[in-house]
Scaffold this active site. Sequence first.
Site, PDB file in Angstrom:
ATOM      1  N   ASP A  96       0.786  -1.232   0.000  1.00  0.00           N
ATOM      2  CA  ASP A  96       0.000   0.000   0.000  1.00  0.00           C
ATOM      3  C   ASP A  96       0.818   1.282   0.000  1.00  0.00           C
ATOM      4  OD1 ASP A  96       1.108  -0.020   2.504  1.00  0.00           O
ATOM      5  OD2 ASP A  96      -0.706  -0.671   3.522  1.00  0.00           O
ATOM      6  N   GLU A 118      -0.057  -9.094  -1.088  1.00  0.00           N
ATOM      7  CA  GLU A 118      -0.669  -8.500   0.129  1.00  0.00           C
ATOM      8  C   GLU A 118      -1.890  -7.666  -0.252  1.00  0.00           C
ATOM      9  OE1 GLU A 118       1.960  -7.357   3.668  1.00  0.00           O
ATOM     10  OE2 GLU A 118       0.764  -5.542   3.398  1.00  0.00           O
ATOM     11  N   GLU A 132      -2.232   5.135   2.913  1.00  0.00           N
ATOM     12  CA  GLU A 132      -2.146   3.709   2.542  1.00  0.00           C
ATOM     13  C   GLU A 132      -3.508   3.097   2.233  1.00  0.00           C
ATOM     14  OE1 GLU A 132      -0.576   5.097   5.120  1.00  0.00           O
ATOM     15  OE2 GLU A 132       1.552   4.839   4.669  1.00  0.00           O
ATOM     16  N   HIS A 205       6.138   6.004  12.781  1.00  0.00           N
ATOM     17  CA  HIS A 205       6.483   6.771  11.593  1.00  0.00           C
ATOM     18  C   HIS A 205       5.289   7.253  10.765  1.00  0.00           C
ATOM     19  CE1 HIS A 205       5.431   3.864   8.411  1.00  0.00           C
ATOM     20  NE2 HIS A 205       5.730   2.939   9.294  1.00  0.00           N
ATOM     21  N   ARG A 207       2.430   8.860   8.640  1.00  0.00           N
ATOM     22  CA  ARG A 207       2.231  10.241   8.200  1.00  0.00           C
ATOM     23  C   ARG A 207       1.122  10.941   8.970  1.00  0.00           C
ATOM     24  NH1 ARG A 207       4.942  10.026   3.277  1.00  0.00           N
ATOM     25  NH2 ARG A 207       5.301  12.083   2.392  1.00  0.00           N
ATOM     26  N   HIS A 238      12.939   6.229  12.651  1.00  0.00           N
ATOM     27  CA  HIS A 238      12.738   6.357  11.196  1.00  0.00           C
ATOM     28  C   HIS A 238      13.483   7.595  10.697  1.00  0.00           C
ATOM     29  CE1 HIS A 238      10.576   6.989   7.427  1.00  0.00           C
ATOM     30  NE2 HIS A 238      10.040   5.786   7.542  1.00  0.00           N
TER      31      HIS A 238
HETATM   32  C1  UD1 Z   1       6.614   5.128   3.515  1.00  0.00           C
HETATM   33  C2  UD1 Z   1       5.228   4.672   3.039  1.00  0.00           C
HETATM   34  C3  UD1 Z   1       4.503   3.974   4.174  1.00  0.00           C
HETATM   35  C4  UD1 Z   1       5.342   2.874   4.801  1.00  0.00           C
HETATM   36  C5  UD1 Z   1       6.718   3.424   5.171  1.00  0.00           C
HETATM   37  C6  UD1 Z   1       7.602   2.310   5.677  1.00  0.00           C
HETATM   38  C7  UD1 Z   1       4.019   6.093   1.431  1.00  0.00           C
HETATM   39  C8  UD1 Z   1       3.240   7.311   1.237  1.00  0.00           C
HETATM   40  N1  UD1 Z   1       4.460   5.856   2.688  1.00  0.00           N
HETATM   41  O1  UD1 Z   1       6.391   6.094   4.517  1.00  0.00           O
HETATM   42  O2  UD1 Z   1       3.298   3.408   3.677  1.00  0.00           O
HETATM   43  O3  UD1 Z   1       4.689   2.439   5.960  1.00  0.00           O
HETATM   44  O4  UD1 Z   1       7.326   4.014   4.006  1.00  0.00           O
HETATM   45  O5  UD1 Z   1       8.665   2.799   6.421  1.00  0.00           O
HETATM   46  O6  UD1 Z   1       4.263   5.363   0.508  1.00  0.00           O
HETATM   47  N2  UD1 Z   1      14.010   8.933   4.523  1.00  0.00           N
HETATM   48  C9  UD1 Z   1      15.371   8.900   4.367  1.00  0.00           C
HETATM   49  N3  UD1 Z   1      15.966   7.721   3.984  1.00  0.00           N
HETATM   50  C10 UD1 Z   1      15.269   6.585   3.788  1.00  0.00           C
HETATM   51  C11 UD1 Z   1      13.887   6.617   3.945  1.00  0.00           C
HETATM   52  C12 UD1 Z   1      13.270   7.790   4.299  1.00  0.00           C
HETATM   53  O7  UD1 Z   1      16.048   9.899   4.559  1.00  0.00           O
HETATM   54  O8  UD1 Z   1      15.870   5.557   3.452  1.00  0.00           O
HETATM   55  C13 UD1 Z   1      13.356  10.176   4.910  1.00  0.00           C
HETATM   56  C14 UD1 Z   1      13.317  11.210   3.769  1.00  0.00           C
HETATM   57  O9  UD1 Z   1      13.468  12.506   4.300  1.00  0.00           O
HETATM   58  C15 UD1 Z   1      11.900  11.028   3.230  1.00  0.00           C
HETATM   59  C16 UD1 Z   1      11.143  10.773   4.511  1.00  0.00           C
HETATM   60  O10 UD1 Z   1      11.998   9.942   5.295  1.00  0.00           O
HETATM   61  O11 UD1 Z   1      11.456  12.167   2.533  1.00  0.00           O
HETATM   62  C17 UD1 Z   1       9.790  10.122   4.360  1.00  0.00           C
HETATM   63  O12 UD1 Z   1       9.877   8.962   3.523  1.00  0.00           O
HETATM   64  P1  UD1 Z   1       8.549   8.463   2.741  1.00  0.00           P
HETATM   65  O13 UD1 Z   1       8.874   7.237   1.998  1.00  0.00           O
HETATM   66  O14 UD1 Z   1       7.942   9.593   2.000  1.00  0.00           O
HETATM   67  O15 UD1 Z   1       7.520   8.177   3.908  1.00  0.00           O
HETATM   68  P2  UD1 Z   1       7.529   7.070   5.023  1.00  0.00           P
HETATM   69  O16 UD1 Z   1       6.959   7.672   6.258  1.00  0.00           O
HETATM   70  O17 UD1 Z   1       8.826   6.407   5.062  1.00  0.00           O
HETATM   71  N1  UDP Z   2      12.151  -2.871  10.535  1.00  0.00           N
HETATM   72  C1  UDP Z   2      13.531  -2.942  10.368  1.00  0.00           C
HETATM   73  N2  UDP Z   2      14.321  -2.057  11.049  1.00  0.00           N
HETATM   74  C2  UDP Z   2      13.809  -1.103  11.874  1.00  0.00           C
HETATM   75  C3  UDP Z   2      12.414  -1.037  12.014  1.00  0.00           C
HETATM   76  C4  UDP Z   2      11.610  -1.931  11.331  1.00  0.00           C
HETATM   77  O1  UDP Z   2      14.037  -3.797   9.644  1.00  0.00           O
HETATM   78  O2  UDP Z   2      14.582  -0.346  12.457  1.00  0.00           O
HETATM   79  C5  UDP Z   2      11.303  -3.809   9.772  1.00  0.00           C
HETATM   80  C6  UDP Z   2      10.255  -4.572  10.547  1.00  0.00           C
HETATM   81  O3  UDP Z   2      10.748  -5.816  11.003  1.00  0.00           O
HETATM   82  C7  UDP Z   2       9.143  -4.767   9.527  1.00  0.00           C
HETATM   83  C8  UDP Z   2       9.271  -3.553   8.642  1.00  0.00           C
HETATM   84  O4  UDP Z   2      10.566  -3.016   8.856  1.00  0.00           O
HETATM   85  O5  UDP Z   2       9.394  -5.896   8.713  1.00  0.00           O
HETATM   86  C9  UDP Z   2       8.205  -2.550   8.971  1.00  0.00           C
HETATM   87  O6  UDP Z   2       8.497  -1.376   8.336  1.00  0.00           O
HETATM   88  P1  UDP Z   2       7.798  -0.008   8.696  1.00  0.00           P
HETATM   89  O7  UDP Z   2       7.304  -0.033  10.102  1.00  0.00           O
HETATM   90  O8  UDP Z   2       8.750   1.057   8.308  1.00  0.00           O
HETATM   91  O9  UDP Z   2       6.603   0.047   7.643  1.00  0.00           O
HETATM   92  P2  UDP Z   2       5.112  -0.482   7.642  1.00  0.00           P
HETATM   93  O10 UDP Z   2       5.133  -1.942   7.877  1.00  0.00           O
HETATM   94  O11 UDP Z   2       4.370   0.296   8.687  1.00  0.00           O
HETATM   95  O12 UDP Z   2       4.630  -0.146   6.280  1.00  0.00           O
END
Ligand code: UD1
Ligand code: UDP
Length: 367
Positions: A96, A118, A132, A205, A207, A238
């Site tokens: 999602d 999924e 999501e 984490h 949004r 995060h």
């Molecule tokens: C995204 C997904 C969410 C998922 C989550 C898993 C969307 C809208 N959101 O949310 O569904 O649960 O990933 O973690 O698709 N950033 C870094 N390095 C990284 C990753 C993120 O610096 O490797 C920072 C950046 O500033 C980025 C911000 O985190 O802009 C947000 O990342 P983003 O993928 O937009 O949203 P998530 O909250 O990670």
């Molecule tokens: N996870 C990880 N390292 C971390 C935190 C989470 O490998 O520091 C793994 C966790 O085991 C799970 C996945 O990341 O498999 C969940 O990711 P996240 O919570 O970012 O996203 P969501 O599942 O909410 O989309």
Amino acid sequence: MKKILAVFGTRPEAIKMCPVVKELKKHKGFETVVCITGQHKEMLWPILDTFHIIPHYDLDIMEKGQTLFDITEKVMSGIRSILEKEKPVTVLVHGDTTSAFAAALAGYYLNVPVCHVEAGLRTYDHYSPFPEEFNRLAVDAVSDLFFAPTEKARDNLIKEGKSEKAVYVTGNTVIDALRTTIYPGYTHEILQWAGKDRLILLTAHRRENLGNAMRDMFLAVRDIVSEYEDVRVVYPVHLNPMVRKTANEVLGKTQKVMLTEPLNVMDFHNIMERCYFVVTDSGGIQEEAPSLGKPVLVMRDVTERPEGVEAGTLKLAGTSRQGIKKAMQELLTDKEMYDRMSAAVNPYGDGRASERIARIISDRWRE
Ligand code: UD1
Ligand code: UDP
């Protein structure tokens, strides 16, 4: 050779798609082309390394503080040329995220059948989780094959009018991943730091929680460590700058709370297996914890994973400071409740979901 294009971009998608890619590679007559969108960067690459997957394409879209518009636009335009060049028989997306939504839509626009891993998770609340819930509905709206992790997910799809022939209950591929990461004898400095104290594993984490809701969550955690002498909390923060700011402001100077960088999946899974309980707003963690027998307090009002709630492992704690604090107090003091929630159950399958998915895809496009 027929090509299958697998597209994903974030940490949880990678954890759940790498096992599928590995299984697809075993099927002769197909080439699996992996495209990562790069929605995540530092949080994505270590997972690819862990599973030994080298992507063919990296759209490399991530920006600090990216918006939903940024992600959608860049993935749509980046995927288009890859779909046109590779001409896959299907595009495979997971879950999602906005990467999954944009890749599925691009496939649909170019008449490439979409397979959804999924599929069928729902809260039926457009704003929780945001975005999501929209993304998963939209991916399912354009998908041709649906890999539902559970019967409940399947029922949602059938109720929405999907053809029974297109929906397969496979289990969740996260269990496949867990089977490769957990090992006995594991140790880590975080576990040593916790010593004999009860270690709570925290992640947050979402949004829709950024800002005040997240501040309240962290304040609840701060209240708890000051109330219970034998409790420590580890929080792999995060990389979202807004999450980090609030985490540092509220928890940065709290001695019994360790803020760390995101952990690699191997460490995360093994630490989860050894912690006392988990407090989280994550989706994937709600699936992993039941099979590890770890109670989870979910910092949300609704969940798309009712299986874990019914199994007794998950409890919705809401997002208020008082609600989360009360739920943590109960779990720390009521041993009977703790033991009940710790019973290991596995509503997400037998760890062979990826094998099933690969076989179904291969059978469907063999001719
Ligand atoms: C995204 C997904 C969410 C998922 C989550 C898993 C969307 C809208 N959101 O949310 O569904 O649960 O990933 O973690 O698709 N950033 C870094 N390095 C990284 C990753 C993120 O610096 O490797 C920072 C950046 O500033 C980025 C911000 O985190 O802009 C947000 O990342 P983003 O993928 O937009 O949203 P998530 O909250 O990670
Ligand atoms: N996870 C990880 N390292 C971390 C935190 C989470 O490998 O520091 C793994 C966790 O085991 C799970 C996945 O990341 O498999 C969940 O990711 P996240 O919570 O970012 O996203 P969501 O599942 O909410 O989309």
